[in-house]
Scaffold this motif. Sequence first.
Motif, short mmCIF file in Angstrom:
data_model
loop_
_atom_site.label_atom_id
_atom_site.label_comp_id
_atom_site.label_asym_id
_atom_site.label_seq_id
_atom_site.Cartn_x
_atom_site.Cartn_y
_atom_site.Cartn_z
N UNK A 33 29.95 51.70 41.37
CA UNK A 33 29.94 51.30 40.19
C UNK A 33 30.93 49.64 40.81
N UNK A 34 31.81 48.99 39.34
CA UNK A 34 33.16 47.97 39.82
C UNK A 34 33.80 48.31 41.29
N UNK A 35 34.46 47.73 42.10
CA UNK A 35 34.69 47.49 43.23
C UNK A 35 35.65 46.56 43.19
N UNK A 36 35.35 45.32 42.21
CA UNK A 36 36.30 44.22 42.29
C UNK A 36 35.45 42.98 42.76
N UNK A 37 36.03 41.80 43.00
CA UNK A 37 35.52 41.02 43.91
C UNK A 37 36.69 40.06 44.60
N UNK A 38 35.30 39.90 45.47
CA UNK A 38 35.84 39.42 47.19
C UNK A 38 35.79 38.13 47.17
N UNK A 39 36.42 37.83 47.66
CA UNK A 39 36.54 35.84 47.97
C UNK A 39 37.94 35.95 49.29
N UNK A 40 37.16 34.07 49.58
CA UNK A 40 38.55 34.15 50.63
C UNK A 40 38.98 32.92 50.78
N UNK A 41 39.96 32.54 51.25
CA UNK A 41 41.24 31.25 51.17
C UNK A 41 41.88 31.55 52.06
N UNK A 42 41.43 29.99 52.91
CA UNK A 42 42.17 29.67 54.29
C UNK A 42 41.64 31.29 55.32
N UNK A 43 41.00 31.05 55.15
CA UNK A 43 40.35 32.44 56.45
C UNK A 43 40.78 33.38 55.83
N UNK A 44 41.30 34.45 54.68
CA UNK A 44 41.79 35.48 54.11
C UNK A 44 40.47 35.45 53.67
N UNK A 45 40.30 36.93 54.07
CA UNK A 45 39.83 38.01 53.06
C UNK A 45 40.11 38.61 51.68
N UNK A 46 40.53 38.19 50.09
CA UNK A 46 40.88 38.88 49.35
C UNK A 46 39.83 39.79 48.97
N UNK A 47 41.00 40.69 48.21
CA UNK A 47 39.68 41.68 46.97
C UNK A 47 40.50 41.80 46.08
N UNK A 48 39.74 41.29 44.92
CA UNK A 48 40.65 40.93 43.41
C UNK A 48 39.59 42.78 42.37
N UNK A 49 41.17 43.67 42.27
CA UNK A 49 40.38 44.72 41.70
C UNK A 49 41.11 45.09 40.30
N UNK A 50 40.81 45.53 39.61
CA UNK A 50 41.59 46.21 38.00
C UNK A 50 43.42 45.53 38.14
N UNK A 51 43.07 44.45 38.62
CA UNK A 51 44.48 43.78 38.37
C UNK A 51 45.27 43.78 39.66
N UNK A 52 44.97 44.58 40.65
CA UNK A 52 45.72 44.18 41.57
C UNK A 52 44.73 43.53 42.86
N UNK A 53 45.57 42.76 43.92
CA UNK A 53 44.92 41.72 44.67
C UNK A 53 45.36 41.97 46.12
N UNK A 54 44.19 42.94 47.16
CA UNK A 54 44.89 42.84 48.29
C UNK A 54 44.21 41.78 49.06
N UNK A 55 45.02 42.18 50.14
CA UNK A 55 44.58 40.58 51.60
C UNK A 55 44.79 41.91 52.82
N UNK A 56 45.16 40.74 53.77
CA UNK A 56 45.13 40.74 55.02
C UNK A 56 46.38 41.52 55.42
N UNK A 57 46.79 42.26 56.36
CA UNK A 57 47.97 42.81 56.82
C UNK A 57 48.35 44.18 55.43
N UNK A 58 47.39 44.62 55.18
CA UNK A 58 47.97 45.30 53.92
C UNK A 58 48.61 44.65 52.72
N UNK A 59 49.12 43.15 52.48
CA UNK A 59 49.15 42.66 51.28
C UNK A 59 49.43 43.18 50.02
N UNK A 60 49.76 43.17 49.01
CA UNK A 60 49.27 43.61 47.85
C UNK A 60 50.12 42.29 46.42
N UNK A 61 49.11 41.73 46.46
CA UNK A 61 49.54 40.81 44.81
C UNK A 61 49.49 41.64 43.33
N UNK A 62 50.04 40.93 42.36
CA UNK A 62 50.20 41.42 41.21
C UNK A 62 49.47 40.67 40.45
#
Lengths: 305, 110
Positions: free
Chosen positions: B47-76
């Motif tokens: 099923x739906x596992x989020x959107x993947x995008x890349x900014x300045x060479x870093x890959x991010x996943x946005x899923x249900x209001x949580x955005x995760x990225x390199x080094x286990x970074x979590x953004x709200x």
Amino acid sequence: MLKVTVDMFSGRPNPEWIITDQDVVEELMGAAAEAKAATAKPGAGFTGLGFREVLVSRLSDDPLRRRRGPREFALGSVAAEDLRASVDLALRFVATMDRARDITLVAHELTPLTTRLRDLILQRIERVLLSPGKIFPLTWPPYNPLRTTIPDDHCENCEYEVSQFNPGFWNTSAVQPYNNCYNYARNWRTDTFAQPGRAHGAKWTALTCPNVGTAAMADGLVKRCNCLPIEEWPRRLMALVMDPGGDYHWYRHQRGGFWGHKPGGTAARNFDNSGNVIANPETCDRGDYTEFCEYFYAGRSVVIN
Amino acid sequence: MPVELDIFSGRENPRWVLDPTGSDRLRDLHRRLRLGQPATDEPPGLGYRGFLYELEGQRWRAWKGIVTGPGATVLSDPASMIERALLASLPSEWSDLNPRVLKAIGREHP
């Protein structure tokens, strides 16, 4: 099933092909197992321009019938303990190229498997003997023989094989993104995000159970209870489910009575969307993949891409 | 800017490229995100596992209001603005996936 890659080019794709004849695989892997001094760790030898090594890679984690051996090794490599034996064995592997032209790989577009290419490879490999290099120590991964033949309780006189759940084979950065549920269920790492029917020019055209099932049968799958002979060893039980009009998904029966799967480019696993170990693909939590299609057997002659 | 909707198992995921306006909008939305707490659950297998995008060479996943990225970074992203913006840019050939994503992230802004 083995993939043979001759690591020798820089710009164009390396020559590569797949050996599907299980007797040939057993014979060559047996020869490699008996001549450990002829094999080397991939990439441990010459790494410059020109012929480097013949890389042999198993395309599934099914154990061989008689002999053990590493999943991947190099031949004709200056890192081998016995370079002459390594070259001799490399020549035997290269000799299979002529019989392996029926499976088309992406690399063949730019590097077709011609007689001229084969002669060039042989010439370059033999030249290695003139300039032997440094010898490196070898280490071998442990052999995992955990695979069992079981009767299919749903059919009369049918048997198939279940293998140890081995997600480590799939969940690496070099494998996971490029292999999907069909690769996992068939237990063949193609690195192409394999699609039912594509290997035989009969790729699915609609996301319905009959259409995807028919495409998979073009690859050689058969419906459950059409017993496969032992010559098709190892035989797997696969289950097809459908997100109607959206996508399809496959599961593989594993040793231990549960089912394994690999959703798209995510990690291989044995639990469903609710986090429960999958005891039954018909009743597990499958999210939007609401339609259970049917079961299939996949023997070793099934080719996917 | 290439983006991917991570949703399929057998088929290839939808992938498309944002136009310059869409790319600027995504950059702007991403820049406004604040550090957040890790999600209590993981994206499902099917099923739906989020959107993947890349900014300045870093890959991010946005899923249900949580955005995760390199080094286990979590953004709200409590209003799932990034997911909504990317969903709005989904090429029409994939429009049948709209309801599924909306079902996961919520139809209305909170």
